[in-house]
Design a protein around this motif. Structure first.
Motif, PDB file in Angstrom:
ATOM      1  N   THR A 244       0.845  -1.193   0.000  1.00 24.76           N
ATOM      2  CA  THR A 244       0.000   0.000   0.000  1.00 24.76           C
ATOM      3  C   THR A 244       0.878   1.240   0.000  1.00 24.76           C
ATOM      4  N   LEU A 245       0.570   2.148  -0.912  1.00 23.75           N
ATOM      5  CA  LEU A 245       1.352   3.370  -1.058  1.00 23.75           C
ATOM      6  C   LEU A 245       0.482   4.599  -0.866  1.00 23.75           C
ATOM      7  N   LYS A 246       1.147   5.683  -0.490  1.00 24.51           N
ATOM      8  CA  LYS A 246       0.515   6.995  -0.424  1.00 24.51           C
ATOM      9  C   LYS A 246       1.196   7.909  -1.439  1.00 24.51           C
ATOM     10  N   ARG A 247       0.489   8.935  -1.844  1.00 24.55           N
ATOM     11  CA  ARG A 247       1.076   9.895  -2.774  1.00 24.55           C
ATOM     12  C   ARG A 247       2.366  10.470  -2.169  1.00 24.55           C
ATOM     13  N   MET A 294       5.763  17.262   0.529  1.00 24.46           N
ATOM     14  CA  MET A 294       4.952  16.046   0.405  1.00 24.46           C
ATOM     15  C   MET A 294       5.827  14.806   0.542  1.00 24.46           C
ATOM     16  N   VAL A 295       6.951  14.790  -0.152  1.00 21.82           N
ATOM     17  CA  VAL A 295       7.861  13.651  -0.084  1.00 21.82           C
ATOM     18  C   VAL A 295       8.437  13.508   1.317  1.00 21.82           C
ATOM     19  N   GLY A 296       8.755  14.634   1.938  1.00 20.66           N
ATOM     20  CA  GLY A 296       9.315  14.586   3.291  1.00 20.66           C
ATOM     21  C   GLY A 296       8.343  14.003   4.296  1.00 20.66           C
ATOM     22  N   ASN A 302       6.832   6.834   6.758  1.00 23.04           N
ATOM     23  CA  ASN A 302       7.358   5.487   6.506  1.00 23.04           C
ATOM     24  C   ASN A 302       8.397   5.090   7.548  1.00 23.04           C
ATOM     25  N   ALA A 303       9.177   6.063   7.988  1.00 24.10           N
ATOM     26  CA  ALA A 303      10.198   5.763   8.987  1.00 24.10           C
ATOM     27  C   ALA A 303       9.579   5.429  10.331  1.00 24.10           C
ATOM     28  N   ASN A 304       8.440   6.092  10.654  1.00 29.10           N
ATOM     29  CA  ASN A 304       7.809   5.892  11.962  1.00 29.10           C
ATOM     30  C   ASN A 304       6.824   4.734  11.986  1.00 29.10           C
ATOM     31  N   THR A 309       9.364  -0.856   4.278  1.00 25.58           N
ATOM     32  CA  THR A 309       9.316  -0.513   2.854  1.00 25.58           C
ATOM     33  C   THR A 309      10.687  -0.608   2.203  1.00 25.58           C
ATOM     34  N   ALA A 310      11.680  -0.054   2.874  1.00 21.43           N
ATOM     35  CA  ALA A 310      13.023  -0.074   2.294  1.00 21.43           C
ATOM     36  C   ALA A 310      13.533  -1.499   2.137  1.00 21.43           C
ATOM     37  N   SER A 311      13.320  -2.312   3.192  1.00 25.91           N
ATOM     38  CA  SER A 311      13.800  -3.694   3.115  1.00 25.91           C
ATOM     39  C   SER A 311      13.068  -4.459   2.035  1.00 25.91           C
TER      40      SER A 311
END
Length: 325
Positions: A244-247, A294-296, A302-304, A309-311
């Protein structure tokens, strides 16, 4: 005395006989008059018998009633057709829902009453179908706020001038590899290898593919509401199928995998299965600061919340690398 008494008895009986004859004649005469009247009334003048006349009145009343029902059915069917048209062409179209097929009444009825029954059944079936359709639209309408974030409305890469170039546009073009006229189903962003590529709307990753030909390394995102986006010729892929992704979520980096003449991103927007011009959706005037914000926010989220996702992306990269070996 006896003779006189006898004469009196005979004279008393004679009037009774005459009375009987007179009565019979009167009855037969009356019957004849009635028969003549009936013959004249029913045969010559063509009038109906009482029972026939009653049945005809009943029949006329039923025909009048059925005519009234037909008239009301005509009105209801016309009104229902308008509702069906608005539902399919407006309500369901707005939310990218498939149209509801028409329900046609059978024409196998043998009598007028059967025809009315068939039409009534068809109207009821149409009402039931439309009630179900409007219920579905109502459920989707409750999620209308989600639709705003799902529609691919931002550029797939940072809209900073000088970092990309709009090369091949949507439509007919000369194929850069094979030559000849061909249809180009997306918008190409010529950019350097490694330029980050981001999801342009909320959605779920439907497809991740790694190939030497065609689209090369490709990601397909299903945004719902009939919208999908394709990101092709990537150098790396950071997402996996079902994710699942967000903009603003990073999905990979631009590259030159597949059939290309140089590094670029091939970006497509599909609506209900058909490619549409992506530039009709991309807000290329979006400020760089707004895009970075937006990207930030997505990186922080994603970090919290979803550090996997990265893995997951690393696993996809390894899968792609192994597939190309």
């Amino acid at each position: 005395m006896r003779r006189k008494k006898y004469d009196m008895t005979e004279s008393a009986r004679l009037p009774q006989w005459r009375a009987a004859v007179h009565f019979c004649v009167t009855v037969f005469a009356a019957l004849a008059v009635v028969a003549a009247f009936a013959w004249l009334w029913f045969v010559k003048l063509g009038n109906d018998l009482p029972k026939t006349a009653y049945l005809k009145r009943q029949n006329d009343a039923w025909h009048a009633r059925m005519g009234f029902i037909r008239h009301r059915l005509d009105i209801y069917e016309e009104t229902l057709s308008g509702i069906e048209s608005r539902d399919n062409e407006v309500y369901r179209s707005i939310f990218a829902l498939d149209t509801v097929p028409d329900i046609v009444a059978s024409d196998s009825a043998r009598t007028e009453m059967e025809a009315l029954d068939t039409r009534l059944d068809a109207v009821q079936a149409r009402i039931d179908a439309r009630m179900a359709s409007l219920g579905e639209v109502a459920l989707v309408a409750k999620k209308a706020g989600d639709m705003v974030s799902c529609i691919p409305a931002v550029p797939p890469l940072l809209p900073k001038k000088g970092t990309y170039n709009l090369s091949s546009s949507f439509g007919t073009r000369i194929d850069p590899v094979y030559g000849g006229v061909a249809r180009h189903t997306g918008q190409d962003f010529a950019t350097k290898v490694g330029n980050p590529i981001y999801a342009t709307g909320d959605g779920v990753v439907e497809k991740v593919d790694f190939k030497f030909t065609g689209y090369g390394n490709e990601v397909l995102i299903d945004h719902g509401f009939g919208y999908k986006t394709r990101y092709a010729h990537l150098s790396t892929v950071d997402v996996g199928v079902g994710q699942t992704l967000k903009r603003g979520d990073k999905i990979g980096e631009a590259g030159k995998s597949g059939k290309v003449t140089g590094p670029h991103l091939h970006y497509e927007v599909l609506y209900r299965g058909s490619p549409v011009n992506p530039m009709s959706f991309c807000d290329m005037d979006m400020s760089v600061d707004e895009y970075k914000s937006m990207v930030g926010r997505r990186k922080l989220a994603n970090a919290n919340v979803r550090p996997s996702t990265a893995s997951l992306g690393e696993r996809q990269k390894k899968q792609g690398t192994n597939g190309r070996q």
